[in-house]
Every structure is written in structure tokens, then in C-alpha cells.
Design a protein around this motif. Structure first.
Motif, PDB file in Angstrom:
ATOM      1  N   LEU A   2       0.854  -1.184   0.000  1.00  0.00           N
ATOM      2  CA  LEU A   2       0.000   0.000   0.000  1.00  0.00           C
ATOM      3  C   LEU A   2       0.899   1.247   0.000  1.00  0.00           C
ATOM      4  N   CYS A  23      -8.825   0.546   9.679  1.00  0.00           N
ATOM      5  CA  CYS A  23      -7.988  -0.632   9.398  1.00  0.00           C
ATOM      6  C   CYS A  23      -8.280  -1.761  10.390  1.00  0.00           C
ATOM      7  N   PRO A  24      -8.759  -2.910   9.919  1.00  0.00           N
ATOM      8  CA  PRO A  24      -9.092  -3.999  10.840  1.00  0.00           C
ATOM      9  C   PRO A  24      -7.866  -4.611  11.518  1.00  0.00           C
ATOM     10  N   MET A  25      -6.680  -4.400  10.927  1.00  0.00           N
ATOM     11  CA  MET A  25      -5.455  -4.928  11.529  1.00  0.00           C
ATOM     12  C   MET A  25      -4.796  -3.887  12.436  1.00  0.00           C
ATOM     13  N   LEU A  28      -3.266  -1.094  11.744  1.00  0.00           N
ATOM     14  CA  LEU A  28      -1.954  -0.650  11.272  1.00  0.00           C
ATOM     15  C   LEU A  28      -1.938   0.877  11.202  1.00  0.00           C
ATOM     16  N   VAL A  82      -1.745   3.213   8.941  1.00  0.00           N
ATOM     17  CA  VAL A  82      -1.868   3.215   7.489  1.00  0.00           C
ATOM     18  C   VAL A  82      -1.242   4.457   6.863  1.00  0.00           C
ATOM     19  N   CYS A 138      -0.512  -6.063   6.197  1.00  0.00           N
ATOM     20  CA  CYS A 138      -1.702  -5.514   5.524  1.00  0.00           C
ATOM     21  C   CYS A 138      -2.409  -6.664   4.810  1.00  0.00           C
ATOM     22  N   ILE A 139      -3.700  -6.777   5.034  1.00  0.00           N
ATOM     23  CA  ILE A 139      -4.454  -7.894   4.439  1.00  0.00           C
ATOM     24  C   ILE A 139      -5.158  -7.477   3.139  1.00  0.00           C
ATOM     25  N   LYS A 140      -4.809  -6.294   2.634  1.00  0.00           N
ATOM     26  CA  LYS A 140      -5.275  -5.824   1.308  1.00  0.00           C
ATOM     27  C   LYS A 140      -6.806  -5.799   1.210  1.00  0.00           C
ATOM     28  N   CYS A 141      -7.446  -5.403   2.303  1.00  0.00           N
ATOM     29  CA  CYS A 141      -8.912  -5.353   2.291  1.00  0.00           C
ATOM     30  C   CYS A 141      -9.432  -4.112   1.570  1.00  0.00           C
ATOM     31  N   GLY A 142      -8.602  -3.077   1.484  1.00  0.00           N
ATOM     32  CA  GLY A 142      -8.971  -1.874   0.740  1.00  0.00           C
ATOM     33  C   GLY A 142      -9.873  -0.901   1.488  1.00  0.00           C
ATOM     34  N   ARG A 143     -10.154  -1.179   2.760  1.00  0.00           N
ATOM     35  CA  ARG A 143     -11.052  -0.275   3.498  1.00  0.00           C
ATOM     36  C   ARG A 143     -10.449   1.121   3.654  1.00  0.00           C
ATOM     37  N   CYS A 144      -9.138   1.181   3.834  1.00  0.00           N
ATOM     38  CA  CYS A 144      -8.487   2.485   3.981  1.00  0.00           C
ATOM     39  C   CYS A 144      -8.604   3.294   2.692  1.00  0.00           C
ATOM     40  N   PHE A 203      -2.658   0.560  -4.020  1.00  0.00           N
ATOM     41  CA  PHE A 203      -1.705  -0.551  -3.983  1.00  0.00           C
ATOM     42  C   PHE A 203      -0.752  -0.415  -5.168  1.00  0.00           C
TER      43      PHE A 203
HETATM   44  S1  SF4 Z   1      -5.810  -2.467   3.032  1.00  0.00           S
HETATM   45 FE1  SF4 Z   1      -6.937  -3.028   4.887  1.00  0.00          FE
HETATM   46  S2  SF4 Z   1      -5.379  -4.009   6.189  1.00  0.00           S
HETATM   47 FE2  SF4 Z   1      -4.283  -2.902   4.608  1.00  0.00          FE
HETATM   48  S3  SF4 Z   1      -3.789  -0.967   5.549  1.00  0.00           S
HETATM   49 FE3  SF4 Z   1      -5.726  -0.715   4.410  1.00  0.00          FE
HETATM   50  S4  SF4 Z   1      -7.337  -1.086   5.889  1.00  0.00           S
HETATM   51 FE4  SF4 Z   1      -5.424  -1.871   6.781  1.00  0.00          FE
END
Ligand code: SF4
Ligand code: SF4
Ligand code: SF4
Length: 204
Positions: free
Chosen positions: A153, A170-172, A174, A176, A185-191, A202
Motif C-alpha cells: 500500500l 484498518c481492521p489490523m 496498522l 496506514v 496488511c491484508i489488502k482489504c482496501g477499506r483504507c 496498492f
Molecule cells: S488495506 Fe486493509 S489491512 Fe491494509 S492498511 Fe488498508 S485497511 Fe489496513
């Protein structure tokens, strides 16, 4: 995340509960292991944020009952994660050897593994944060080691206004908005969705 991601959590319940009567369901975990090993080589922990049934279970089931606390930093440490990985793999290997190759018993080893780890994920997720288990899950650690530097990211500093909305979703948990490497980063894309200035993307 993918459109199907929120619906995958049901598979955890099916394997963990129905698997006690139908042990062949345990073989589903082999499909999970194989898929995450392949995807991690190209996209790091992308599987965790998009295709993992337990990741979905944590976000969309456990997320409804969590206390949403800060995940203790010690749980991200390799001093915890590597020994846990070795312990779980060693224990699973020992259990598999004791099955003497019987198909149903092999399946049951995976079912029990799924049930135990789901219970830990549920308890830690409800009492701390939904993705607590995912900070030290051995399969997350493997993906981190194989492809933690892939599909990173990136923050465009010229667009970032340091509002930290990305950090909040960010669910982890981090940081960000920092332009540092994020192997977890689990690449969820919420950020990316939450960012008001489109400063996140990304790398190709
Ligand atoms: S993609 Fe998801 S896990 Fe990665 S930094 Fe963004 S919110 Fe966090
Ligand atoms: S860390 Fe483990 S349980 Fe969590 S999403 Fe990744 S593989 Fe699934
Ligand atoms: S949400 Fe966007 S603008 Fe706000 S801190 Fe994060 S990257 Fe910067």
C-alpha cells in the motif's frame, strides 16, 4: 475486498460444527492452505482480507460483539508468532501421523484444528478486536514471510492531509498513513475507500 468476502464466514461454522459428524469437510482446510500459499507469493496477505472464511467470520460475525480494544503489540512480535507457528505445525504433524492414513481421521484432525482456532479467534475477537487472532495466526505469519513485501500500500504524501481516517478503519490496526512497509496488511482496501483525498493505492 471482494463482493463474496462478507459471506464466507458461514464456511467456518460448517467445517467446525458439521465437520464433527462429517470429517471429510476437514479437507476444505487443505484447499485453504494451498490457495493462501499461492496467492501470498504474488500479493502477500491478500487472501486474509478477501478469501479467508475465518477472516470474514472475524470481521462480520465477531465484529458485531467485539469490545473494539487496541490489539496488544506483543501479539505482532515474531517472538510469539514463529514459536506458535512451529508449535501448531508440530502438533498437527503429530496428530496426522497418528491417524495411520485413515481418510476420516485425517479429516477430523483438520476439523478439530479449525474448531480450536475458531474458538481462540472468537474469544480474542470478542474481548479485544475482531482481527486479534489474525495478528498471530500461523497462516497469516506464513503469508507475511512469503510475500510480505508484495503488493504494498502506498501513500501519496502530496495528497495526504493526515486526517488518519485510514488508520481508524484498518481492521489490523496498522498505522496506514505512514508510508512504511506493511507486511501484515491484508489488502482489504477499506483504507482506500475511507480516504477523502484518494491518497492511497496498492502498487502494481
Ligand atoms: S488495506 Fe486493509 S489491512 Fe491494509 S492498511 Fe488498508 S485497511 Fe489496513
Ligand atoms: S490470519 Fe489466518 S484466520 Fe486471519 S484471515 Fe489470515 S489465514 Fe485467515
Ligand atoms: S485517510 Fe488519506 S488523507 Fe487521511 S491520513 Fe489516510 S492517507 Fe492521508
Amino acid at each position: 475486498m471482494l463482493k463474496i468476502t462478507p459471506h464466507l464466514g458461514i464456511l467456518v461454522i460448517i467445517v467446525s460444527i458439521a465437520g464433527l459428524w462429517f470429517p471429510l469437510l476437514g479437507y476444505f482446510l487443505m484447499l485453504v492452505f494451498a490457495t493462501l500459499l499461492v496467492t501470498s507469493y504474488f500479493r502477500g496477505r491478500w487472501f486474509c482480507g478477501n478469501l479467508c472464511p475465518r477472516g470474514s467470520f472475524n470481521d462480520f460475525w465477531v465484529g458485531k460483539i467485539t469490545r473494539n480494544k487496541k490489539i496488544p503489540a506483543i501479539l505482532r512480535s515474531y517472538w510469539i508468532r514463529i514459536p506458535l507457528f512451529l508449535l501448531m505445525m508440530g502438533f498437527m504433524g503429530y496428530r496426522l501421523l497418528s491417524t495411520q492414513g485413515l481418510i476420516n481421521q485425517i479429516g477430523m484432525v483438520f476439523v478439530i484444528m479449525c474448531l480450536v482456532t475458531t474458538t481462540i479467534a472468537l474469544v480474542t475477537g470478542a474481548s479485544i478486536s475482531p482481527r486479534t487472532w489474525c495478528t498471530f495466526c500461523p497462516m497469516g505469519t506464513v503469508q507475511n514471510i512469503i510475500g510480505g513485501s508484495k503488493y504494498q500500500l502506498k501513500v501519496d504524501d502530496s495528497k495526504c492531509i493526515t486526517c488518519k481516517k485510514c488508520d481508524k478503519v484498518c481492521p489490523m490496526q496498522l498505522e496506514v498513513h505512514n508510508n512504511s512497509k506493511k507486511p501484515d496488511c491484508i489488502k482489504c482496501g477499506r483504507c482506500i475507500t475511507a480516504c477523502p483525498t484518494k491518497a492511497l493505492a496498492f502498487e502494481a
